[in-house]
Motif scaffolding. Structure first.
Motif, PDB file in Angstrom:
ATOM      1  N   SER A 126     -17.510  26.973 -18.593  1.00 42.35           N
ATOM      2  CA  SER A 126     -18.854  27.332 -19.278  1.00 42.35           C
ATOM      3  C   SER A 126     -18.937  28.039 -20.440  1.00 42.35           C
ATOM      4  O   SER A 126     -19.674  27.662 -21.252  1.00 42.35           O
ATOM      5  CB  SER A 126     -19.435  28.422 -17.879  1.00 42.35           C
ATOM      6  OG  SER A 126     -19.155  28.103 -16.738  1.00 42.35           O
ATOM      7  N   GLN A 160     -23.641  30.225 -17.230  1.00 46.33           N
ATOM      8  CA  GLN A 160     -23.157  31.523 -16.870  1.00 46.33           C
ATOM      9  C   GLN A 160     -21.581  31.726 -16.906  1.00 46.33           C
ATOM     10  O   GLN A 160     -20.970  30.775 -16.030  1.00 46.33           O
ATOM     11  CB  GLN A 160     -23.771  31.780 -15.215  1.00 46.33           C
ATOM     12  CG  GLN A 160     -25.093  32.320 -15.557  1.00 46.33           C
ATOM     13  CD  GLN A 160     -25.695  32.980 -14.213  1.00 46.33           C
ATOM     14  OE1 GLN A 160     -25.085  33.487 -13.293  1.00 46.33           O
ATOM     15  NE2 GLN A 160     -27.079  32.898 -14.019  1.00 46.33           N
ATOM     16  N   THR A 164     -18.843  29.442 -11.360  1.00 44.15           N
ATOM     17  CA  THR A 164     -19.525  28.184 -11.201  1.00 44.15           C
ATOM     18  C   THR A 164     -19.445  27.720  -9.826  1.00 44.15           C
ATOM     19  O   THR A 164     -18.275  27.301  -9.217  1.00 44.15           O
ATOM     20  CB  THR A 164     -19.340  27.120 -12.343  1.00 44.15           C
ATOM     21  OG1 THR A 164     -19.383  28.123 -13.579  1.00 44.15           O
ATOM     22  CG2 THR A 164     -20.234  26.098 -12.338  1.00 44.15           C
ATOM     23  N   ASP A 203     -21.177  20.969 -15.871  1.00 47.59           N
ATOM     24  CA  ASP A 203     -20.205  21.992 -15.663  1.00 47.59           C
ATOM     25  C   ASP A 203     -20.036  22.015 -14.282  1.00 47.59           C
ATOM     26  O   ASP A 203     -20.801  22.183 -13.245  1.00 47.59           O
ATOM     27  CB  ASP A 203     -20.997  23.506 -15.894  1.00 47.59           C
ATOM     28  CG  ASP A 203     -19.952  24.411 -16.204  1.00 47.59           C
ATOM     29  OD1 ASP A 203     -18.754  24.323 -16.036  1.00 47.59           O
ATOM     30  OD2 ASP A 203     -20.452  25.711 -16.182  1.00 47.59           O
TER      31      ASP A 203
HETATM   32 MG    MG Z   1     -17.795  28.175 -15.046  1.00 46.67          MG
END
Ligand code: MG
Ligand code: GTP
Length: 200
Positions: free
Chosen positions: A37, A51, A59, A75
């Motif tokens: 991320s 985030q 995630t 992601d």
């Molecule tokens: Mg992540």
């Protein structure tokens, strides 16, 4: 290439929710905490896009970002994170493998490895799995700020050796990056732009 437009598109919890599309997707995969991320934010010049967290397992969905109205960056949750329940781990793994195997508009996968720690058995397992399943990937070594520059080559050579013992004739293409010391953006973007120009 410079990214000046990046926007969160949608999250998906399984491949079945993703509509068929023509827009190419480029996915980020790797162990939890490797910096997937953070790398997305770094190359998009957008700290608020994805985030991030110092705690692994941040995630939890397939998060998709629309870039320059031309392509998506995807992601994915991290693989092999031991501290979540077996149930969520299996769910993450299923989300990832299903997406990588069957997403028609997936164009390329960036497989991230933390250069500051040795690649783990699960990384080699995952690399092998990508090879066996014909999933095209490029390796991105992350967190190079944590490695002395004189040690970078040695680490890469060690990695290459491990791969050759694992029956890879040639090392997959690779890039180096640090979202902390802001290194590697230009070569990443140059690579991205070159590869996207081949998308039909
Ligand atoms: Mg992540
Ligand atoms: P999951 O979502 O849990 O799978 O993790 P992730 O791979 O998305 O990692 P994330 O980007 O959230 O970063 C994890 C931690 O590593 C955060 O504390 C980041 O600040 C840190 N980090 C990410 N990239 C770098 C880097 O290049 N150098 C250093 N030193 N730390 C980094």
């Amino acid at each position: 290439m410079k990214i000046s437009y990046s926007k969160f598109d949608r999250s998906f919890s399984k491949l079945g929710q993703m509509p068929d599309e023509r827009i190419p997707e480029l996915a980020f995969i790797g162990r939890s905490n490797v910096g997937k991320s953070s790398l997305i934010n770094f190359i998009c010049n957008n700290k608020k896009l994805a985030q991030t967290s110092s705690k692994p397992g941040k995630t939890k969905l397939i998060n998709r970002y629309l870039i320059e109205n031309q392509f998506y960056l995807v992601d994915l949750p991290g693989y092999g994170y031991a501290k979540v329940s077996m149930r969520s781990r299996l769910k993450f793994d299923e989300m990832i493998t299903e997406y990588l195997l069957d997403r028609k508009s997936l164009f390329l996968t960036f497989l991230l490895l933390d250069l500051s720690i040795d690649p783990q058995p699960i990384d080699f397992e995952f690399i092998r799995w990508c090879g066996e399943n014909g999933i095209p990937f490029v390796i991105v070594f992350t967190k190079i700020d944590k490695v002395k520059s004189k040690d970078i080559e040695k680490k890469m050579a060690d990695f290459e050796l491990s791969l050759s013992q694992d029956n890879w004739d040639e090392i997959p293409e690779y890039l180096l990056s640090s979202s902390t010391s802001k290194e590697g953006k230009e070569s990443f973007l140059a690579y991205l732009s070159e590869i996207l120009s081949t998308y039909r």
